[in-house]
Structures are given as C-alpha cells and as structure tokens.
Design a protein around this motif. Structure first.
Motif, PDB file in Angstrom:
ATOM      1  N   TYR A 424      39.115  39.623  23.387  1.00  0.00           N
ATOM      2  CA  TYR A 424      37.827  38.984  23.669  1.00  0.00           C
ATOM      3  C   TYR A 424      37.516  37.970  22.569  1.00  0.00           C
ATOM      4  N   TYR A 425      37.135  36.786  22.981  1.00  0.00           N
ATOM      5  CA  TYR A 425      36.876  35.701  22.050  1.00  0.00           C
ATOM      6  C   TYR A 425      35.707  36.040  21.122  1.00  0.00           C
ATOM      7  N   ASN A 426      35.955  35.935  19.821  1.00  0.00           N
ATOM      8  CA  ASN A 426      34.905  36.162  18.810  1.00  0.00           C
ATOM      9  C   ASN A 426      34.354  37.589  18.819  1.00  0.00           C
ATOM     10  N   LYS A 427      35.087  38.532  19.400  1.00  0.00           N
ATOM     11  CA  LYS A 427      34.582  39.905  19.482  1.00  0.00           C
ATOM     12  C   LYS A 427      35.685  40.888  19.061  1.00  0.00           C
ATOM     13  N   PRO A 428      35.961  40.980  17.761  1.00  0.00           N
ATOM     14  CA  PRO A 428      37.048  41.858  17.306  1.00  0.00           C
ATOM     15  C   PRO A 428      36.787  43.329  17.591  1.00  0.00           C
ATOM     16  N   ASP A 429      35.534  43.785  17.481  1.00  0.00           N
ATOM     17  CA  ASP A 429      35.251  45.200  17.730  1.00  0.00           C
ATOM     18  C   ASP A 429      35.490  45.565  19.195  1.00  0.00           C
ATOM     19  N   GLU A 430      35.006  44.710  20.099  1.00  0.00           N
ATOM     20  CA  GLU A 430      35.206  44.964  21.529  1.00  0.00           C
ATOM     21  C   GLU A 430      36.688  44.881  21.898  1.00  0.00           C
ATOM     22  N   THR A 431      37.402  43.957  21.241  1.00  0.00           N
ATOM     23  CA  THR A 431      38.839  43.840  21.485  1.00  0.00           C
ATOM     24  C   THR A 431      39.552  45.114  21.054  1.00  0.00           C
ATOM     25  N   ALA A 432      39.208  45.620  19.875  1.00  0.00           N
ATOM     26  CA  ALA A 432      39.834  46.843  19.363  1.00  0.00           C
ATOM     27  C   ALA A 432      39.557  48.029  20.278  1.00  0.00           C
ATOM     28  N   ALA A 433      38.365  48.064  20.885  1.00  0.00           N
ATOM     29  CA  ALA A 433      38.021  49.164  21.783  1.00  0.00           C
ATOM     30  C   ALA A 433      38.775  49.071  23.111  1.00  0.00           C
ATOM     31  N   ALA A 434      39.097  47.833  23.543  1.00  0.00           N
ATOM     32  CA  ALA A 434      39.731  47.634  24.847  1.00  0.00           C
ATOM     33  C   ALA A 434      41.248  47.699  24.792  1.00  0.00           C
ATOM     34  N   LEU A 435      41.840  47.304  23.655  1.00  0.00           N
ATOM     35  CA  LEU A 435      43.291  47.231  23.550  1.00  0.00           C
ATOM     36  C   LEU A 435      43.814  48.276  22.566  1.00  0.00           C
ATOM     37  N   GLU A 436      44.726  49.093  23.030  1.00  0.00           N
ATOM     38  CA  GLU A 436      45.297  50.163  22.213  1.00  0.00           C
ATOM     39  C   GLU A 436      46.792  49.912  22.024  1.00  0.00           C
ATOM     40  N   THR A 437      47.235  49.849  20.801  1.00  0.00           N
ATOM     41  CA  THR A 437      48.660  49.638  20.527  1.00  0.00           C
ATOM     42  C   THR A 437      49.382  50.981  20.505  1.00  0.00           C
ATOM     43  N   GLY A 438      50.352  51.113  21.406  1.00  0.00           N
ATOM     44  CA  GLY A 438      51.085  52.358  21.516  1.00  0.00           C
ATOM     45  C   GLY A 438      52.423  52.306  20.811  1.00  0.00           C
ATOM     46  N   SER A 439      53.288  53.239  21.159  1.00  0.00           N
ATOM     47  CA  SER A 439      54.609  53.307  20.531  1.00  0.00           C
ATOM     48  C   SER A 439      55.403  52.049  20.877  1.00  0.00           C
ATOM     49  N   GLY A 440      56.184  51.581  19.896  1.00  0.00           N
ATOM     50  CA  GLY A 440      56.971  50.380  20.103  1.00  0.00           C
ATOM     51  C   GLY A 440      56.156  49.114  20.099  1.00  0.00           C
ATOM     52  N   GLY A 441      54.872  49.232  19.692  1.00  0.00           N
ATOM     53  CA  GLY A 441      54.014  48.056  19.632  1.00  0.00           C
ATOM     54  C   GLY A 441      53.474  47.603  20.972  1.00  0.00           C
ATOM     55  N   ARG A 442      53.659  48.420  22.003  1.00  0.00           N
ATOM     56  CA  ARG A 442      53.157  48.031  23.338  1.00  0.00           C
ATOM     57  C   ARG A 442      51.643  48.122  23.384  1.00  0.00           C
ATOM     58  N   VAL A 443      51.014  47.102  23.963  1.00  0.00           N
ATOM     59  CA  VAL A 443      49.558  47.037  24.017  1.00  0.00           C
ATOM     60  C   VAL A 443      49.069  47.531  25.373  1.00  0.00           C
ATOM     61  N   TRP A 444      48.163  48.522  25.333  1.00  0.00           N
ATOM     62  CA  TRP A 444      47.595  49.107  26.555  1.00  0.00           C
ATOM     63  C   TRP A 444      46.134  48.697  26.691  1.00  0.00           C
ATOM     64  N   LEU A 445      45.778  48.245  27.885  1.00  0.00           N
ATOM     65  CA  LEU A 445      44.404  47.865  28.195  1.00  0.00           C
ATOM     66  C   LEU A 445      43.645  49.064  28.742  1.00  0.00           C
ATOM     67  N   HIS A 446      42.502  49.380  28.123  1.00  0.00           N
ATOM     68  CA  HIS A 446      41.579  50.380  28.672  1.00  0.00           C
ATOM     69  C   HIS A 446      40.764  49.683  29.755  1.00  0.00           C
ATOM     70  N   THR A 447      41.006  50.044  31.015  1.00  0.00           N
ATOM     71  CA  THR A 447      40.372  49.323  32.121  1.00  0.00           C
ATOM     72  C   THR A 447      38.912  49.686  32.336  1.00  0.00           C
ATOM     73  N   GLY A 448      38.511  50.883  31.889  1.00  0.00           N
ATOM     74  CA  GLY A 448      37.150  51.335  32.177  1.00  0.00           C
ATOM     75  C   GLY A 448      37.009  51.952  33.551  1.00  0.00           C
ATOM     76  N   ASP A 449      38.116  52.022  34.303  1.00  0.00           N
ATOM     77  CA  ASP A 449      38.095  52.621  35.631  1.00  0.00           C
ATOM     78  C   ASP A 449      38.734  54.009  35.589  1.00  0.00           C
ATOM     79  N   ILE A 450      38.236  54.880  36.448  1.00  0.00           N
ATOM     80  CA  ILE A 450      38.761  56.235  36.573  1.00  0.00           C
ATOM     81  C   ILE A 450      39.647  56.299  37.812  1.00  0.00           C
ATOM     82  N   GLY A 451      40.816  56.939  37.691  1.00  0.00           N
ATOM     83  CA  GLY A 451      41.681  57.024  38.855  1.00  0.00           C
ATOM     84  C   GLY A 451      42.839  57.971  38.646  1.00  0.00           C
ATOM     85  N   HIS A 452      43.782  57.955  39.588  1.00  0.00           N
ATOM     86  CA  HIS A 452      44.965  58.790  39.484  1.00  0.00           C
ATOM     87  C   HIS A 452      46.123  58.155  40.233  1.00  0.00           C
ATOM     88  N   LEU A 453      47.337  58.552  39.889  1.00  0.00           N
ATOM     89  CA  LEU A 453      48.554  58.136  40.577  1.00  0.00           C
ATOM     90  C   LEU A 453      49.044  59.292  41.440  1.00  0.00           C
TER      91      LEU A 453
END
Length: 611
Positions: A424-453
């Motif tokens: 998010y532009y100019n919003k480092p805190d919101e960016t940190a909350a939305a994007l999670e760096t996992g193993s191998g440096g892969r970036v995961w987006l927290h969508t805010g949606d609830i669901g299942h596969l």
C-alpha cells in the motif's frame, strides 16, 4: 511449430503485440447515438500521441497521473499513454465523493489529472485547489478556472513531438520493466480511508495472461464492456481484450446494457452479480406483465432450468423426463431470454461479490453460463476462477496456475503468486499487516476473506472476515450466505443482515416493488404511497414468511427474527454501497440506526410478552 517470439514482460509489450497488425473495429463506442469504431491502427496512433503529449507536459517515469472519468475510448488511450510514458496512473471512480477525490489526489501526489467533462469538473471543483495539480486534461471542452488542456490538444502536442523525435515513443515505452509501477488502485473503502494498492506491470500482466488461457477468446469474437475501468476487474479485462484482439464494444452505461447487448451481440462479458440479479428480475417482471399464465409458465421454465443445471453442471445423468421438460422450457422461454441478451453469449464472468447459487443455476440452465471468479485489487485481481472446462457452481473455482492459496487457522484465505501487489502506497503498517513473508521468501497476501478448499481444490468463500456478525450471546454469523439465500425470493431486491452485539439477527430488505405491487393488487391491499405499503402488517407478514421459506435450514442462532422494509434502494450515490456495489455495513448501520433500534425494541417486547 513453437513460437519464436520473446515472452511478453510488460503491459506496453502486450499493447505493442496487440496492434502489430491492423484490425478495423477493434474498439467500438457510441457518440450522438451512433456506434463509432477505432481500428487497431487508429488506437495505436492515439496512444503514441498521448504518450508523447504527456512527456511534453512534463510527465516522467515514476510520476503519477490520475483519471477521473466515465468509461470511454479516451480513458483507455489516456491509460495506455501513461503506461507507455513510464508513469503510473491513478484511476478514480466517476462517482467518488469529492472529499475522497481530494484525499486520493493528495495521497498519491498527483500533478496531472485527466477529467471527462463539465459535470465531472463541477462536481469536484471545490476540492481541486487543495491538491498539487499543475495540469488538467479534459476529454471534452470545459469552463474552468485556470489552464485546462483539451485532450485533442495533448494529442497534437504528441504528434508534433513524433515528427521531430521519431524514436522517442519506443525509447519511453521500452524503458519500462516488469517491476515498474503501473497503477495505484485506491480500494473502495468499506471501512476506513482508501488505501493505494501498488501494482506493477508484472503484477497486472500475470493476471491478464492467466485469464487469457482460461477464457480461450479468439479475435473473431465480440465482448461488451460496461463495468468501470477505474476498478481493477474491468481494467485487467480490457487488457485481456486487447491481448486477444477481439472486437470490443463499450456500453453507454449500466442503464443501457440491455439495449447494448442486443446491438453488440457479444460472446463474452464480465460483470458483478448485481447486474445478473437485475437481468433476471427484469425477465421475471416482463413475464408477470404478460399475465398469470405467462408468469406461471416462466416460473416453471426457470425452475426446470435450475433442476437441469444442478445435474448438467456436475456431469450427472439427466432423467429423460427432465430432458424433455428442459427442451420445452427452452423453446417457450429460455431461448427468448438468450435472444434478449444478444443470442451469442458463450461466457459470462462474475466477480467482485458472491454470486447466489440459485441465480447461477438458472443462468446455466438457460444456456447463459456464469463462471464465478475471485480476487482483489491487491491480487491484480485474479486468484481463482471457474471456466468452461471446470465449473463448480457455488465455488469461485480453483486457484489459477502459478497462484497458491492456503487457509489460515482462523479460516482466512491467503494467496501468493506473481500477481500479488507490492504493498500500500505510503502505508507501511497496513502493508506489513496485509503481506506475510513465508518460507523461502514467498509473500502471502492476507485477503480478509473467510473460506475453504474442497477435496478437489475448488475454493469457497464464506464471508468477509470483518463482516462477520457476533451476537450478544457470542455466536458468530456470516451474513452473506443468508443474504444470498434470501435474494432467491422474487419479492426481495436487496437485503442486509444485521445483528452485531444484538440478541438475534434481523434483516433490512429493499423489496422488488413491481412484484410487491402485483401482490398487493392480488390481495386487494390499498395504500396511498410506498411508505404505507411497506408498513402494512400483511406486507410485513409476507416478508417474514419469505424469510422463513428461504432460510429454513439455518441454525437456530442464525435465524432472522425481525424484518424492516426500506423504501429506497441502496446505492453508490447515497453512500451505502461501494463503487463495486458491496454493502458498506457500517454506513447502513448508522443511517438506519433509528429504524434498527425500533425494530429490535418491538421484537424484544413481543418475545417478552410471549414468555
């Protein structure tokens, strides 16, 4: 023989490939009530002129240019001009409130603004002095304070530059890389202030190429576009149409979609579920106008279509009697519905909100298949989508190739892939909350949606994480599935389930007024105006029975125990819906607070008296 062409790496290269050979009628639009066309050659010339005109205006690689306009060929040309100049554009919804327009222009540090017409300028004129704009480019002549450059003037600047520096356009266009910022998409903001989603050329291109494989479009087909280009869904779809070189018609407005469908006769169209709901409701209303026999016949045909679709969509055997009924329903009703939508629909794609299953089944059974997808601005937008080869109604499809999805412990959907935003532009805190760096440096987006596969990898959305209601008894309720169930009623236009911190859930309902008036006439219910009709005890009883009918399988704590009818439809203009037609629950709660309090007081008094 394998193609020797190098892979496409930016949107500029995608456009360059799309217009390498001329095609008449690539882009079609209405002016003065008549359809006009831009060929691939014409579009390429205007994009080149816009790019060089912007450069002459001082726009450079890394700058931000805003577009505040309704859909038009000029919107597309401006967008592509900005991209080829190496800048990033900042699309703003044509219905965005002036204060939000001011916020976006300020937050994105916009210095150049494209604007459509006098009405749009007048709407936001008072907030413009509070921004750092140094230039406004108008698609149509306008009267404004200060210097306003006409779009055609900008193009002429660019044409002059092309004659003196013939290599400049290619130099600017090729300076862009996959990591170059392409756009700042400001989220519609159901809660809090809008956030600028940073999407690169690589992000958007990944989404376009994924969708190109799924849609199987070819350049002999036709598409109709009507969703706002300011939304990432239709913006990426326009890039898809260019990539496929298909003939594209721009609808005049949402109100003219019905007529434009018959004029363009498209094979492909994207939409939000709300339009499909309106199309179906209008089809039912037309049948009811034809009298009781016609209405009953249509209801039988639509029910037959649903029964057939439930089996056909899962490749299950269809009994001979149902096949016969479906052929009769098709001849009498369903074929006419297809004809009303142009007669050539091959693919309808729904996104932006949940598609009610019953609606999906009736469209599928009518030969108008809707393939539901899922994504966010933050994912450019594609995460998953059904398609003609694999379509599981009720789901939003399998994650697309190259995109990974996992479900967090609390049920939240996380996604990773080349389409995920930079932040998010100019919003480092919101960016940190939305994007999670996992193993191998892969970036995961927290969508805010609830669901299942499910076991086959199809993704199902339950609700928005922030939309979950919690009753005063501590029970969590997902409102969207209940709302979608209620929309199956022919008497219900819109519905919002409420009940946060209350003893039980209730519903605010906007009725389908034509159906309701027909019911009132049948029951000989007299009324002076809509307000009197909607407060009539017999009408309230009708809606309570409709609620019981369509939500009978809910758990006891989920059951709707109170209903209030709203006289006016929820709209973007009145602030209750986002520009993508999602309900702003907080706004609805605040706007109808008195009505909601009265509803709960009355129902709680009734329950107390009954005990």
């Amino acid at each position: 023989m394998a193609s020797t062409q190098a892979p496409i790496t930016t949107l500029n290269e995608l456009f360059c490939r799309a217009i390498v050979a001329d095609k008449s009628g690539l882009l079609n639009f209405k002016r003065g009530g008549q359809w006009q066309a831009l060929s691939a050659h014409d579009l390429a010339e205007r994009v080149r002129a816009a790019t060089l005109g912007l450069y002459a205006l001082g726009v450079r690689n890394g700058d931000h240019v805003a577009i505040l306009a309704e859909n038009s060929p000029e919107w597309i040309i401006a967008d592509l001009g900005v991209l080829n100049c190496g800048a990033a554009d900042v699309p703003i919804y044509a219905t965005q409130a002036p204060k939000q327009v001011q916020y976006i222009l300020q937050d994105a540090h916009v210095e150049v603004l494209f604007i459509s017409n006098q009405a749009q300028y007048d709407r936001v004129r008072d907030v413009l002095p509070n921004t750092k704009l140094r230039a406004i480019v108008a698609f149509e002549p306008i009267h404004a304070s200060g210097r306003v450059l006409l779009f055609e003037e900008l193009l002429n600047w660019g044409r002059a530059a092309a004659s003196t520096e013939p290599e400049l356009y290619e130099t600017l266009s090729r300076s862009v890389t996959p990591d170059t910022l392409a756009t700042l998409i400001y989220t519609s903001g159901t809660t809090g202030e809008p956030k600028g989603v940073m999407l690169t050329h690589g992000n958007l291109l990944a989404s376009v190429l994924i969708n190109a494989r799924d849609s199987e479009l070819n350049e002999n087909e036709v598409a109709l576009s009507f969703l706002p280009f300011s939304h990432i869904f239709e913006r990426s779809t326009i890039y898809l149409y260019l990539h496929a070189r298909i003939t594209t018609f721009l609808a005049e407005s949402i109100d003219t979609v019905g007529a434009n469908l018959q004029e363009a006769r498209p094979h492909f169209m994207t939409s939000v579920p709300r339009l499909f709901e309106k199309i179906y409701a209008r089809t039912v209303e037309k049948a009811e106008v034809g009298g009781k026999l016609q209405a009953a016949l249509a209801e039988w045909a639509f029910d037959t279509a649903r029964q057939w679709a439930r089996l056909a969509s899962e490749n299950k055997p269809i009994p001979a009697l149902l096949r016969l009924k479906h052929r009769i329903a098709d001849k009498l009703i369903l074929a006419k519905w297809r004809a009303a939508m142009g007669g050539r629909i091959r693919v309808l794609v729904a996104g932006g909100a949940a598609l009610p299953e019953e609606l999906a089944y009736v469209f599928y059974g009518a030969g108008l298949p809707i393939y539901q997808g899922y994504g966010l601005s933050e994912s450019s937008p594609t995460i998953s989508c059904n398609n003609p080869r694999e379509n599981r109604i009720g789901s939003v499809g399998r994650p697309r190739p190259g995109i990974s999805v996992r479900i967090a412990e609390d049920g939240e959907i996380l996604a990773a892939g080349p389409n995920i935003m930079r932040g998010y532009y100019n919003k480092p805190d919101e960016t940190a909350a939305a994007l999670e760096t996992g193993s191998g440096g892969r970036v995961w987006l927290h969508t805010g949606d609830i669901g299942h596969l499910d076991a086959d990898g199809f993704l199902y959305i339950t609700d928005r994480k922030k939309d979950l209601l919690k009753t005063s008894g501590g029970k969590y309720i997902a409102p969207q599935p209940i709302e979608n169930a209620l929309k199956r009623s022919r008497f219900i236009n819109q519905v919002v389930v409420i009940g946060n911190d209350r003893k039980f859930p209730a519903a605010l309902i906007v009725p389908q007024m034509d159906a309701l008036k027909s019911y009132a006439a049948l029951k000989q219910i007299s009324y002076a105006d809509a307000r009197e009709l909607l407060t009539n005890p017999q009408i309230i009883d009708l809606f309570e029975r409709q609620v019981d009918k369509f939500t009978g399988d809910l758990a006891q704590f989920e059951k709707i125990k109170g209903v209030a009818l709203l006289e006016h439809e929820l709209t973007v203009e009145s602030g209750e819906l986002t520009p993508t037609l999602k309900v702003k629950r907080r706004v609805v709660d605040e706007k109808y607070a008195a009505l909601i309090d009265r509803l709960y007081a009355e129902k709680e008094a009734q329950y107390a008296a009954a005990r």
